[in-house]
Design an enzyme around this catalytic site. Structure first.
Site, PDB file in Angstrom:
ATOM      1  N   ARG A 129     -43.970 -37.053  27.514  1.00 48.51           N
ATOM      2  CA  ARG A 129     -45.216 -36.291  27.692  1.00 48.51           C
ATOM      3  C   ARG A 129     -45.062 -34.801  27.434  1.00 48.51           C
ATOM      4  O   ARG A 129     -45.840 -33.985  27.933  1.00 48.51           O
ATOM      5  CB  ARG A 129     -45.804 -36.504  29.093  1.00 48.51           C
ATOM      6  CG  ARG A 129     -46.139 -37.943  29.351  1.00 48.51           C
ATOM      7  CD  ARG A 129     -47.055 -38.144  30.514  1.00 48.51           C
ATOM      8  NE  ARG A 129     -47.231 -39.568  30.715  1.00 48.51           N
ATOM      9  CZ  ARG A 129     -46.418 -40.306  31.463  1.00 48.51           C
ATOM     10  NH1 ARG A 129     -45.407 -39.761  32.103  1.00 48.51           N
ATOM     11  NH2 ARG A 129     -46.654 -41.604  31.578  1.00 48.51           N
ATOM     12  N   LYS A 166     -50.052 -26.359  15.880  1.00 46.17           N
ATOM     13  CA  LYS A 166     -50.574 -27.622  15.336  1.00 46.17           C
ATOM     14  C   LYS A 166     -49.391 -28.458  14.862  1.00 46.17           C
ATOM     15  O   LYS A 166     -48.539 -27.966  14.122  1.00 46.17           O
ATOM     16  CB  LYS A 166     -51.504 -27.362  14.142  1.00 46.17           C
ATOM     17  CG  LYS A 166     -52.885 -26.905  14.529  1.00 46.17           C
ATOM     18  CD  LYS A 166     -53.777 -26.915  13.295  1.00 46.17           C
ATOM     19  CE  LYS A 166     -55.155 -26.376  13.595  1.00 46.17           C
ATOM     20  NZ  LYS A 166     -56.002 -26.341  12.384  1.00 46.17           N
ATOM     21  N   GLU A 174     -50.453 -18.342   0.940  1.00 45.69           N
ATOM     22  CA  GLU A 174     -50.925 -18.212   2.327  1.00 45.69           C
ATOM     23  C   GLU A 174     -50.823 -16.755   2.797  1.00 45.69           C
ATOM     24  O   GLU A 174     -51.642 -16.290   3.580  1.00 45.69           O
ATOM     25  CB  GLU A 174     -50.125 -19.123   3.268  1.00 45.69           C
ATOM     26  CG  GLU A 174     -50.022 -20.588   2.832  1.00 45.69           C
ATOM     27  CD  GLU A 174     -51.290 -21.405   3.072  1.00 45.69           C
ATOM     28  OE1 GLU A 174     -52.275 -20.870   3.623  1.00 45.69           O
ATOM     29  OE2 GLU A 174     -51.292 -22.602   2.690  1.00 45.69           O
ATOM     30  N   LYS A 217     -51.846 -14.346  12.001  1.00 46.04           N
ATOM     31  CA  LYS A 217     -52.094 -15.702  12.481  1.00 46.04           C
ATOM     32  C   LYS A 217     -52.005 -15.739  14.003  1.00 46.04           C
ATOM     33  O   LYS A 217     -52.832 -16.361  14.674  1.00 46.04           O
ATOM     34  CB  LYS A 217     -51.124 -16.714  11.856  1.00 46.04           C
ATOM     35  CG  LYS A 217     -51.451 -18.138  12.351  1.00 46.04           C
ATOM     36  CD  LYS A 217     -51.011 -19.251  11.461  1.00 46.04           C
ATOM     37  CE  LYS A 217     -51.499 -20.589  12.022  1.00 46.04           C
ATOM     38  NZ  LYS A 217     -50.976 -21.747  11.323  1.00 46.04           N
ATOM     39  N   GLU A 234     -59.262 -23.964  17.564  1.00 49.35           N
ATOM     40  CA  GLU A 234     -60.149 -23.937  16.397  1.00 49.35           C
ATOM     41  C   GLU A 234     -61.580 -24.316  16.721  1.00 49.35           C
ATOM     42  O   GLU A 234     -62.164 -25.227  16.153  1.00 49.35           O
ATOM     43  CB  GLU A 234     -59.604 -24.831  15.270  1.00 49.35           C
ATOM     44  CG  GLU A 234     -60.277 -24.523  13.935  1.00 49.35           C
ATOM     45  CD  GLU A 234     -59.543 -25.074  12.723  1.00 49.35           C
ATOM     46  OE1 GLU A 234     -58.312 -25.137  12.732  1.00 49.35           O
ATOM     47  OE2 GLU A 234     -60.250 -25.436  11.772  1.00 49.35           O
ATOM     48  N   ARG A 244     -60.536 -19.487  14.177  1.00 49.42           N
ATOM     49  CA  ARG A 244     -59.350 -20.065  13.530  1.00 49.42           C
ATOM     50  C   ARG A 244     -59.717 -20.750  12.213  1.00 49.42           C
ATOM     51  O   ARG A 244     -58.881 -20.877  11.317  1.00 49.42           O
ATOM     52  CB  ARG A 244     -58.635 -21.027  14.496  1.00 49.42           C
ATOM     53  CG  ARG A 244     -57.284 -21.491  13.971  1.00 49.42           C
ATOM     54  CD  ARG A 244     -56.403 -22.137  15.037  1.00 49.42           C
ATOM     55  NE  ARG A 244     -55.149 -22.579  14.442  1.00 49.42           N
ATOM     56  CZ  ARG A 244     -54.102 -23.031  15.114  1.00 49.42           C
ATOM     57  NH1 ARG A 244     -54.144 -23.120  16.429  1.00 49.42           N
ATOM     58  NH2 ARG A 244     -53.008 -23.406  14.492  1.00 49.42           N
ATOM     59  N   ASN A 301     -58.787 -21.360   6.921  1.00 44.45           N
ATOM     60  CA  ASN A 301     -58.995 -22.351   5.860  1.00 44.45           C
ATOM     61  C   ASN A 301     -59.569 -21.744   4.583  1.00 44.45           C
ATOM     62  O   ASN A 301     -59.954 -22.476   3.672  1.00 44.45           O
ATOM     63  CB  ASN A 301     -59.924 -23.460   6.345  1.00 44.45           C
ATOM     64  CG  ASN A 301     -59.266 -24.283   7.420  1.00 44.45           C
ATOM     65  OD1 ASN A 301     -58.101 -24.657   7.300  1.00 44.45           O
ATOM     66  ND2 ASN A 301     -59.983 -24.529   8.498  1.00 44.45           N
ATOM     67  N   HIS A 345     -58.979 -23.354   1.268  1.00 41.48           N
ATOM     68  CA  HIS A 345     -58.493 -24.705   1.544  1.00 41.48           C
ATOM     69  C   HIS A 345     -59.536 -25.795   1.312  1.00 41.48           C
ATOM     70  O   HIS A 345     -59.179 -26.950   1.122  1.00 41.48           O
ATOM     71  CB  HIS A 345     -57.954 -24.807   2.973  1.00 41.48           C
ATOM     72  CG  HIS A 345     -56.579 -24.187   3.119  1.00 41.48           C
ATOM     73  ND1 HIS A 345     -56.361 -22.847   2.921  1.00 41.48           N
ATOM     74  CD2 HIS A 345     -55.365 -24.728   3.405  1.00 41.48           C
ATOM     75  CE1 HIS A 345     -55.067 -22.586   3.104  1.00 41.48           C
ATOM     76  NE2 HIS A 345     -54.442 -23.707   3.393  1.00 41.48           N
ATOM     77  N   HIS A 362     -57.830 -28.332  -0.821  1.00 42.48           N
ATOM     78  CA  HIS A 362     -57.588 -29.712  -0.386  1.00 42.48           C
ATOM     79  C   HIS A 362     -58.267 -30.713  -1.314  1.00 42.48           C
ATOM     80  O   HIS A 362     -57.725 -31.785  -1.592  1.00 42.48           O
ATOM     81  CB  HIS A 362     -58.103 -29.929   1.046  1.00 42.48           C
ATOM     82  CG  HIS A 362     -57.200 -29.326   2.093  1.00 42.48           C
ATOM     83  ND1 HIS A 362     -57.682 -28.860   3.302  1.00 42.48           N
ATOM     84  CD2 HIS A 362     -55.865 -29.129   2.112  1.00 42.48           C
ATOM     85  CE1 HIS A 362     -56.664 -28.387   4.018  1.00 42.48           C
ATOM     86  NE2 HIS A 362     -55.551 -28.539   3.317  1.00 42.48           N
ATOM     87  N   HIS A 387     -49.357 -27.265  -2.788  1.00 42.07           N
ATOM     88  CA  HIS A 387     -50.400 -26.869  -1.835  1.00 42.07           C
ATOM     89  C   HIS A 387     -50.804 -25.407  -2.060  1.00 42.07           C
ATOM     90  O   HIS A 387     -51.985 -25.083  -2.163  1.00 42.07           O
ATOM     91  CB  HIS A 387     -49.900 -27.087  -0.406  1.00 42.07           C
ATOM     92  CG  HIS A 387     -50.849 -26.566   0.630  1.00 42.07           C
ATOM     93  ND1 HIS A 387     -52.056 -27.182   0.884  1.00 42.07           N
ATOM     94  CD2 HIS A 387     -50.800 -25.475   1.439  1.00 42.07           C
ATOM     95  CE1 HIS A 387     -52.702 -26.487   1.820  1.00 42.07           C
ATOM     96  NE2 HIS A 387     -51.948 -25.451   2.171  1.00 42.07           N
TER      97      HIS A 387
END
Ligand SMILES: NC(=O)c1ccc[n+]([C@@H]2O[C@H](COP(=O)([O-])OP(=O)(O)OC[C@H]3O[C@@H](n4cnc5c(N)ncnc54)[C@H](O)[C@@H]3O)[C@@H](O)[C@H]2O)c1
Ligand SMILES: [Zn+2]
Length: 368
Positions: free
Chosen positions: A124, A146, A188, A230, A240, A244, A248, A251, A255, A269
């Site tokens: 956990r 994340k 980035e 960041k 988010e 946040r 993106n 992106h 993506h 990417h």
């Protein structure tokens, strides 16, 4: 010189330490974050990173009194899978890692995401340290908590928020990174300037080439400033719910391009994100949100750095507008099938909107 950037998240706060050679300080810096020394310290890494840099890390950890146990996985995105998660969890349990123990993630975003997720669910939640070794991981994936693996339905669909206890980014380690990976991570870095800091973008226009070509102080500044941006955004919006999402920028299109090209080697990417940023600026200027000169300036910078900046550059692989729009609609950030975009008023000022007419997107994606 080491720069330390705090990530302010209450009792989950931590520091990011950035500098040339800071790998040699990992032992003492990690030791400073633990109450008691664990019997064993698992270091999750991949074959490339292990071959090039594990010895230096192990020496520093050993000197600080740790007993490191390497867990070496194959490199590549396919390692972020159920199969390797299971394998990793079993190895960690076999090592009898305690609930109060610590796991080290030593590698690019793949290792950070997988080991972070394993740490997040093992007993956990066990603490973990991020030692990112790609530019992308140093400025993006190692910061913010994340973690995820991929599944056959898509990338990053299974994961948890689990903040690291410390992040240590040695910019010297980037000297062994293939040039294309380094440039890819740079997309980035530029993104941070474009979404929220015009002065940083000005600085990048003047210094980014030197930073990537080996100017250590320029590279450290670029990484540290990106981490700070960041960290500040994550501190204000960890889960988010708002700001946040600005991360993106580039992106939505990026993506969609990656998904359409099915993650072939055609676009990394970062290359997709760079092209996505150019498209986001062009769309913003087409809709009257930003001046066309700003879009041209962004395009010029990415072109100077060596990126593709037009869909036409994809040649025969260029997707039809309808195909990209289908992928954009499937983006997991959308609600109710509406397309959501991060657009800009100018360099350094981005915003999120779902109010974009489809015909404008079609026009953008059909441009020569
Ligand atoms: N968690 C987040 O917030 C977040 C954010 C962005 C991206 N990501 C994830 O990050 C992943 C991509 O990360 P990445 O670009 O670092 O890829 P990666 O981890 O696959 O590393 C790229 C390649 O570089 C090699 N490598 C790593 N460090 C090296 C070094 N110092 N010298 C030589 N080779 C080295 C690796 O072995 C690999 O072959 C994706 O899975 C993406 O989903 C996560
Ligand atoms: Zn990205």
């Amino acid at each position: 010189m080491t720069t330390s950037v705090p990530v302010a998240l209450g009792d989950r706060s931590y520091d990011i330490h950035i500098g040339a050679g800071v790998l040699n300080e990992c032992g003492e810096r990690i030791a400073a974050t633990v109450r008691t020394m664990p019997a064993k310290l698992p270091v999750v890494t991949d074959e490339n990173v292990s071959r090039l840099h594990y010895a230096a890390l192990a020496e520093s950890l050993g000197a600080a009194g740790f007993n490191p146990e390497p867990i070496v996985l194959p490199p590549g995105e396919h390692t972020k899978s159920f199969a390797y998660l299971e394998q990793l969890l079993n190895k960690l349990l076999d090592l009898e890692i305690e609930r109060s123990g610590l796991i080290v993630a030593f590698g690019g975003g793949v290792i950070g995401d997988l080991a972070g997720f394993a740490a997040g669910i093992l007993k956990r939640g066990v603490a973990f340290a991020q030692i990112p070794t790609t530019l992308l991981a140093q400025v993006d994936s190692s910061v913010g908590g994340k973690t995820a693996i991929d599944s056959r339905q898509g990338k990053n669909l299974i994961g948890v928020f689990h903040q690291p206890r410390i992040v240590i980014a040695d910019t010297d380690v980037l000297s062994t990174l293939p040039k294309r990976e380094l440039l890819s991570g740079y997309a980035e870095v530029a993104k941070y300037g474009l979404l929220g800091d015009a002065a940083f973008f000005d600085w990048l226009e003047r210094n980014a080439s030197d930073a990537l070509a080996g100017d250590k102080s320029a590279l450290t500044h670029a990484v540290a400033h990106s981490c700070k941006m960041k960290a500040d955004i994550v501190a204000r919006d960890e889960r988010e719910n708002g700001e946040r999402a600005l991360l993106n920028l580039g992106h939505t299109f990026g993506h969609a391009l990656e998904a359409h090209l099915e993650y072939e080697n055609l676009l990394t990417h970062g290359e997709a994100v760079a092209l996505g940023c150019v498209l986001a600026f062009r769309l913003s200027s087409m809709l009257g949100f930003c001046r066309v000169e700003e879009a041209l300036r962004v395009e010029r910078h990415f072109a100077n750095m060596g990126f593709m900046t037009a869909l036409a550059d994809l040649g025969e692989a260029r997707p039809a507008p309808a195909d990209l729009i289908r992928h954009i609609r499937q983006d997991k950030k959308n609600q109710g099938g509406q397309m959501t975009f991060v657009l800009v008023e100018k360099i350094g000022k981005a915003f999120v909107t779902a109010d974009v007419p489809e015909e404008a997107v079609i026009r953008l994606l059909s441009e020569e």
